[in-house]
Scaffold this motif. Structure first.
Motif, short mmCIF file in Angstrom:
data_model
loop_
_atom_site.label_atom_id
_atom_site.label_comp_id
_atom_site.label_asym_id
_atom_site.label_seq_id
_atom_site.Cartn_x
_atom_site.Cartn_y
_atom_site.Cartn_z
N SER A 118 0.75 -1.24 -0.05
CA SER A 118 -0.10 -0.07 0.03
C SER A 118 0.84 1.27 0.13
CB SER A 118 -0.94 0.02 1.12
OG SER A 118 -0.08 0.03 2.39
N GLU A 119 2.12 1.08 0.27
CA GLU A 119 2.93 2.47 0.50
C GLU A 119 3.90 2.76 -0.65
OE1 GLU A 119 4.54 2.44 4.54
OE2 GLU A 119 2.47 2.22 5.37
N PHE A 120 4.12 1.75 -1.17
CA PHE A 120 5.15 1.88 -2.47
C PHE A 120 4.97 1.06 -3.88
CE2 PHE A 120 6.63 -1.60 0.52
CZ PHE A 120 6.80 -2.75 -0.39
N ASP A 121 5.43 1.64 -4.98
CA ASP A 121 5.27 0.68 -6.05
C ASP A 121 6.40 -0.15 -6.04
OD1 ASP A 121 3.38 2.72 -7.06
OD2 ASP A 121 4.83 3.80 -8.20
N GLU A 122 6.17 -1.30 -6.91
CA GLU A 122 7.22 -2.35 -7.02
C GLU A 122 7.55 -2.53 -8.45
OE1 GLU A 122 7.75 -6.26 -4.39
OE2 GLU A 122 6.08 -6.42 -5.78
N ALA A 123 8.80 -2.49 -8.43
CA ALA A 123 9.38 -2.67 -9.87
C ALA A 123 9.97 -4.35 -10.08
CB ALA A 123 10.69 -1.98 -10.36
N LEU A 124 9.61 -4.82 -11.04
CA LEU A 124 9.85 -6.38 -11.20
C LEU A 124 10.63 -6.24 -12.58
CD1 LEU A 124 6.88 -6.20 -9.91
CD2 LEU A 124 7.14 -8.68 -9.82
N VAL A 125 11.79 -6.80 -12.48
CA VAL A 125 12.91 -6.90 -13.66
C VAL A 125 13.07 -8.34 -13.75
CG1 VAL A 125 14.90 -6.31 -14.66
CG2 VAL A 125 13.85 -4.65 -13.49
N LEU A 126 12.72 -9.11 -14.81
CA LEU A 126 13.00 -10.42 -14.97
C LEU A 126 14.35 -10.66 -15.72
CD1 LEU A 126 11.86 -13.43 -14.60
CD2 LEU A 126 10.89 -13.04 -17.09
N ILE A 127 15.45 -11.13 -15.12
CA ILE A 127 16.72 -11.22 -15.45
C ILE A 127 16.91 -12.24 -16.36
CG2 ILE A 127 19.03 -11.76 -14.81
CD1 ILE A 127 17.96 -8.90 -13.75
N ASP A 128 16.41 -13.67 -16.25
CA ASP A 128 16.38 -14.58 -17.07
C ASP A 128 15.25 -15.49 -16.74
OD1 ASP A 128 17.15 -16.84 -15.10
OD2 ASP A 128 18.93 -15.74 -15.03
N GLY A 129 14.82 -16.27 -17.65
CA GLY A 129 13.48 -17.29 -17.50
C GLY A 129 12.42 -16.80 -17.91
N GLN A 130 11.35 -17.16 -17.64
CA GLN A 130 10.03 -16.46 -18.07
C GLN A 130 8.99 -16.31 -16.78
OE1 GLN A 130 6.62 -18.36 -18.45
NE2 GLN A 130 7.52 -20.13 -17.34
N MET A 131 8.00 -15.67 -17.03
CA MET A 131 7.17 -15.32 -15.73
C MET A 131 5.89 -14.98 -16.21
SD MET A 131 7.66 -12.67 -12.42
CE MET A 131 7.52 -11.11 -13.32
N HIS A 132 4.83 -15.20 -15.59
CA HIS A 132 3.40 -14.88 -15.85
C HIS A 132 3.02 -13.99 -14.34
CE1 HIS A 132 3.37 -17.49 -19.19
NE2 HIS A 132 2.52 -16.67 -19.45
N LEU A 133 2.65 -12.98 -14.60
CA LEU A 133 2.48 -12.00 -13.66
C LEU A 133 0.91 -11.82 -13.41
CD1 LEU A 133 3.59 -10.20 -11.11
CD2 LEU A 133 3.75 -8.58 -12.68
N GLU A 134 0.02 -11.92 -12.19
CA GLU A 134 -1.11 -11.51 -12.23
C GLU A 134 -1.41 -10.25 -11.41
OE1 GLU A 134 -5.64 -13.06 -11.25
OE2 GLU A 134 -3.94 -14.49 -11.12
N VAL A 135 -1.82 -9.36 -12.17
CA VAL A 135 -2.18 -7.84 -11.40
C VAL A 135 -3.59 -7.40 -11.58
CG1 VAL A 135 -1.63 -5.32 -11.34
CG2 VAL A 135 0.07 -7.03 -12.07
N GLU A 136 -4.29 -7.66 -10.47
CA GLU A 136 -5.74 -7.21 -10.52
C GLU A 136 -6.36 -8.15 -11.53
OE1 GLU A 136 -7.42 -4.60 -8.43
OE2 GLU A 136 -5.58 -4.81 -6.97
#
Length: 66
Positions: free
Chosen positions: A12-30
């Motif tokens: 609730s108090e900060f933004d979060e940056a996600l940087v994928l260095i290697d691999g693959q990711m599925h991120l669910e946001v709202e």
């Protein structure tokens, strides 16, 4: 990251940056699923519910920005 995924979380108090260095990711946001590959960046705004989905793997850098 391992293939298990993560539970939902909200910062609730900060933004979060996600940087994928290697691999693959599925991120669910709202409820929206975002496919990410190596080198991709996504910023989750403060207050948004998010999680990493099962099957994602690789190295993820997280940066919390007030």
């Amino acid at each position: 990251m391992d293939v298990q995924g993560t539970p939902y979380e909200v910062h609730s108090e900060f933004d979060e940056a996600l940087v994928l260095i290697d691999g693959q990711m599925h991120l669910e946001v709202e409820g929206e699923v975002i496919a990410m590959g190596a080198g991709d960046l996504h910023i989750v705004p403060a207050g948004k519910q998010h999680r990493v989905l099962e099957g994602s793997h690789g190295t993820l850098l997280l940066v919390d920005a007030p």
